[in-house]
Design a protein around this motif. Structure first.
Motif, mmCIF file in Angstrom:
data_model
loop_
_atom_site.group_PDB
_atom_site.id
_atom_site.type_symbol
_atom_site.label_atom_id
_atom_site.label_comp_id
_atom_site.label_asym_id
_atom_site.label_seq_id
_atom_site.Cartn_x
_atom_site.Cartn_y
_atom_site.Cartn_z
ATOM 1 N N TRP A 185 -24.762 2.642 -37.202
ATOM 2 C CA TRP A 185 -23.608 3.510 -37.439
ATOM 3 C C TRP A 185 -22.914 3.055 -38.726
ATOM 4 O O TRP A 185 -22.805 1.843 -38.975
ATOM 5 C CB TRP A 185 -22.566 3.363 -36.316
ATOM 6 N N GLY A 235 -21.674 8.454 -40.624
ATOM 7 C CA GLY A 235 -23.061 8.832 -40.406
ATOM 8 C C GLY A 235 -23.872 7.672 -39.861
ATOM 9 O O GLY A 235 -23.326 6.714 -39.319
ATOM 10 N N ILE A 236 -25.192 7.800 -40.004
ATOM 11 C CA ILE A 236 -26.125 6.776 -39.532
ATOM 12 C C ILE A 236 -27.079 6.481 -40.677
ATOM 13 O O ILE A 236 -27.506 7.398 -41.381
ATOM 14 C CB ILE A 236 -26.912 7.275 -38.300
ATOM 15 N N THR A 273 -28.094 12.080 -36.429
ATOM 16 C CA THR A 273 -27.773 12.323 -37.842
ATOM 17 C C THR A 273 -27.656 13.822 -38.105
ATOM 18 O O THR A 273 -26.707 14.285 -38.744
ATOM 19 C CB THR A 273 -28.857 11.697 -38.741
ATOM 20 N N SER A 274 -28.612 14.587 -37.590
ATOM 21 C CA SER A 274 -28.564 16.045 -37.785
ATOM 22 C C SER A 274 -27.319 16.638 -37.138
ATOM 23 O O SER A 274 -26.680 17.524 -37.702
ATOM 24 C CB SER A 274 -29.809 16.700 -37.192
ATOM 25 N N GLU A 332 -24.287 15.999 -39.178
ATOM 26 C CA GLU A 332 -24.243 16.811 -40.405
ATOM 27 C C GLU A 332 -23.716 18.214 -40.132
ATOM 28 O O GLU A 332 -23.175 18.871 -41.019
ATOM 29 C CB GLU A 332 -25.637 16.869 -41.037
#
Lengths: 460, 460
Positions: free
Chosen positions: B158, B72-73, B206-207, B210
């Motif tokens: 990252w 993820g971030i 990020t979205s 996910e």
């Protein structure tokens, strides 16, 4: 000191000489050479002229100048001359129903169902056998199609323009892997997917292309993909990725239901072969630009219908020169073997006609995993192709050959003269309709076709 | 017959012998060999033991087992230990303001402005010179950064997880080309872009991440990119394309303003280097897994701060072994030359530390256009690297070398023993802050650093 010290020998053909010379301390370079195909001497002699050379120069110059760009997507019946209901375009040279191989028959059955011209598969086959349908090679209508290559009136097609040559070419959109029409499958899922491609995929892509500032430069995209491990026939992973990357900002802006855009995008992204049909249409637009050059022995079309292989020369107009389609020598998917294979099929050899595909194997070392061999074999293959081509591409380069241009303009004379056949890599279709792909490999085009073409040009 | 017939000679080093032998009819294979670096004999002798070999086996086994995936971030200050306002991470080994090169100073100034710790560039430089800021190498905080490599608390990073090793690594997001912080630029446009990356780019990505079903498999993506002409340091075109292609369906579904998604996507798509920072974090996660193996002479970090080059060995813990940063030998952008170049800078040599970048040049023949040389040189470079590495990657393969694994695990002893330095390709920064990239090329790390490390390990 050996008596042979300082003597350098080029050994052409028979290995015995080379071995013997080396045993005596000589330095030997082996050259791939075979005697001309028997019976071809007179024709080759007649064509060994400055005027053939000049014609080939003009023909390949037109291929070099070709600049395929994506003009959009249209409906086949609105773009392709004389494509009425009941007419089906197909891959390869002309053929009628009784002689058609399983995958081609299966694709015709599926397309008849798609066009609502038959109640069920049996009805479609009965009508085809009764002569109710008309069959025309794609190549005779400015089109190309992978594997069975069937194009029916309602199908969406890519439009690829070659502005320098003032010509254009068409190809259907790639259906993905598994059970698909081009491998002769025609069940309900196949037809449903084709309807979705007309109703959703093509409109979404059309809208995305309209948002782009200018037509997609397919020549540039192919050139990049060659630097990224594709040979544009059996490997299109890089080209498909570059295409998606280029379309992405436009896909985010199209005015279509979000779920349609997501579906269309996932459909493309899940298929590394999606770009193949664009590579084929680009090659067709390039090859057609070189067609009709009086006296030229450059090959401008190679195609197979599952029964016959056919080629056309630049200097012999619309005539087809044929020979039996080969059996592909390759690797099979689990559970299948050579006994399941249909003979060689598809217009995708238009990529080889323009120096891509098997001719450019050296650019795609990873492909040897699917067609057998090693990366070194791939390099040797491309190197051998320079023996039978007139020129080298100004636009397409092979990194592993120190960025040498791809072999361009297959000279039919040289094929007959050297005995070296164009290298073709291809998918393998199951021989029965409805099964699909069973492998991939390499296939030799029949020398007979090249011999007939050479003789025809010599007596033209 | 020559007296030398049947005699095969391997010639190590001095060319005179080989030429003379060949003149007498002998068959000579040339081997690249130089005598060990003077003064290293005792240390090398002490390290030529089974226990060093066993330690290297364990260290490289951990690199082989590493499986970097994108976790993820996050925001740097929330993830990186001890990163308070006023602390700045930087590329390379430890360094203080008075010794910093122009690009690093420029990036510190820019980051101070970004963090609202200074009123203007002069104020930032004054505070830095007055000792008001703290400088820490990225590598000492589980991070890496390209070029100046500056990481400040508010920057998105990252997160790359190596689950088999139980470790993770961080890297900033790539800013694109032109005037950017990592090359020492700090004008208003640079700061504005960094703020947009925090406010828009990182949240959109990020979205999207996910929505993906599982964490991105960066090891698989790097392996694919190596088949597609990238070496993952100065060429990341394929990897960037594959990343975008993988994210595309998710990007179409994120719940952000459409214009933000379009902007973020176009930002990524317009920068072929976007994947570099993921390749670096993947390599950092891989190298860190091998760190701390008692007795191992495998290099687990190579990094430059624009003044010094520094390396760390698996078997010598956190110690840095340094030498002067080299001047890059390469091709310059129009209007620039060697006199404009800053010495070698950046943590991006973490890619070489894991056998990518210059070590894997043979996978990226097209790159020679930017760093000089020919594709054949690139193949020769990678082939030479096997002389100084302990192992070959099980996951990363080079098509042009018949799919041989990339050279893995630089053995410091072998560098000193053979005189062969790790091959590094890199961007060239202008020596003054604020100008940016002026070229790209190849650079030799200083042998002194490898010698010091070998001696330290021998006396550990």
């Amino acid at each position: 000191m050996s008596l042979l010290d300082g003597v350098r020998v080029a050994n052409a053909g028979i290995e015995l000489f080379a071995t013997e010379l080396e045993a005596q301390g000589g330095s030997v370079t082996r050259v791939d050479w075979r005697p001309p195909v028997p019976g071809s001497e007179a024709a080759l002699a007649r064509l060994a002229t400055a005027s053939t050379a000049e014609a080939n120069e003009r023909a390949t110059a037109r291929m070099q100048a070709a600049h395929p760009r994506l003009g959009g997507i249209g409906i086949a019946r609105e773009l392709i001359e004389d494509l009425e209901p009941g007419t089906f375009l197909h891959a390869g040279p002309p053929i009628e129903w009784p002689d058609m191989a399983g995958p081609l028959r299966g694709a015709i059955i599926g397309a008849a169902l798609l066009e609502n011209l038959a109640d069920d598969p049996e009805d479609a086959a009965k009508k085809a056998a009764a002569g109710e349908f008309r069959f025309v090679p794609c190549h005779e209508r400015g089109a190309v199609g992978p594997m069975a290559g069937v194009v029916s009136p309602s199908m969406p097609v890519w439009i690829v323009d070659n502005e320098p040559g003032g010509n254009r070419a068409f190809c259907t959109l790639n259906e993905g892997l598994g059970k698909v029409l081009r491998y002769g499958a025609y069940d309900a899922g196949v037809i449903e997917r084709l309807r979705w491609m007309s109703a959703v995929l093509a409109p979404v892509l059309t809208s995305a292309l309209e948002i782009l500032a200018e037509p997609l430069d397919l020549r540039a995209m192919i050139a990049h993909a060659l630097q990224m491990g594709d040979e544009l026939h059996n490997r299109n992973r890089a080209a498909t990725s570059l295409l998606l990357r280029t379309l992405l900002p436009a896909l985010l802006q199209v005015d279509h239901p979000r779920s349609d855009v997501v579906d269309a995008t996932q459909f493309i992204s899940s298929n590394d072969h999606f770009f193949l049909n664009l590579a084929m249409a680009s090659a067709k637009a390039t090859a057609d630009a070189a067609a009709g050059t009086r006296g030229s022995s450059v090959v401008v079309c190679m195609a197979r219908n599952g029964t016959d292989f056919g080629l056309r020369l630049s200097g012999t107009g619309d005539r087809w020169f044929t020979g039996p389609a080969g059996i592909v020598d390759g690797l099979y998917l689990p559970g299948f073997g050579p006994e399941d294979a249909s003979p060689d099929i598809g217009d995708s050899t238009i990529t080889e006609t323009c120096g891509l595909g098997g001719m450019a194997m050296a650019a795609a070392p990873a492909i040897v995993r699917f067609v057998g061999g090693t990366p070194s074999d791939a390099i040797a293959t491309t190197n051998r192709m320079y023996e039978i081509t007139w020129d080298e591409s100004d636009h397409y380069q092979v990194p592993a050959l120190d960025l040498r241009g791809t072999p361009l303009g297959i000279d039919c004379r040289e094929v007959v003269h050297t005995g070296i056949l164009p290298a073709v890599n291809t998918g393998i279709a199951h021989k029965d309709p409805g099964v699909g792909q069973v492998g991939a490999g390499l296939v030799d085009p029949p020398m007979a076709a090249f011999l007939k073409a050479t003789e025809a040009l010599a007596t033209a």
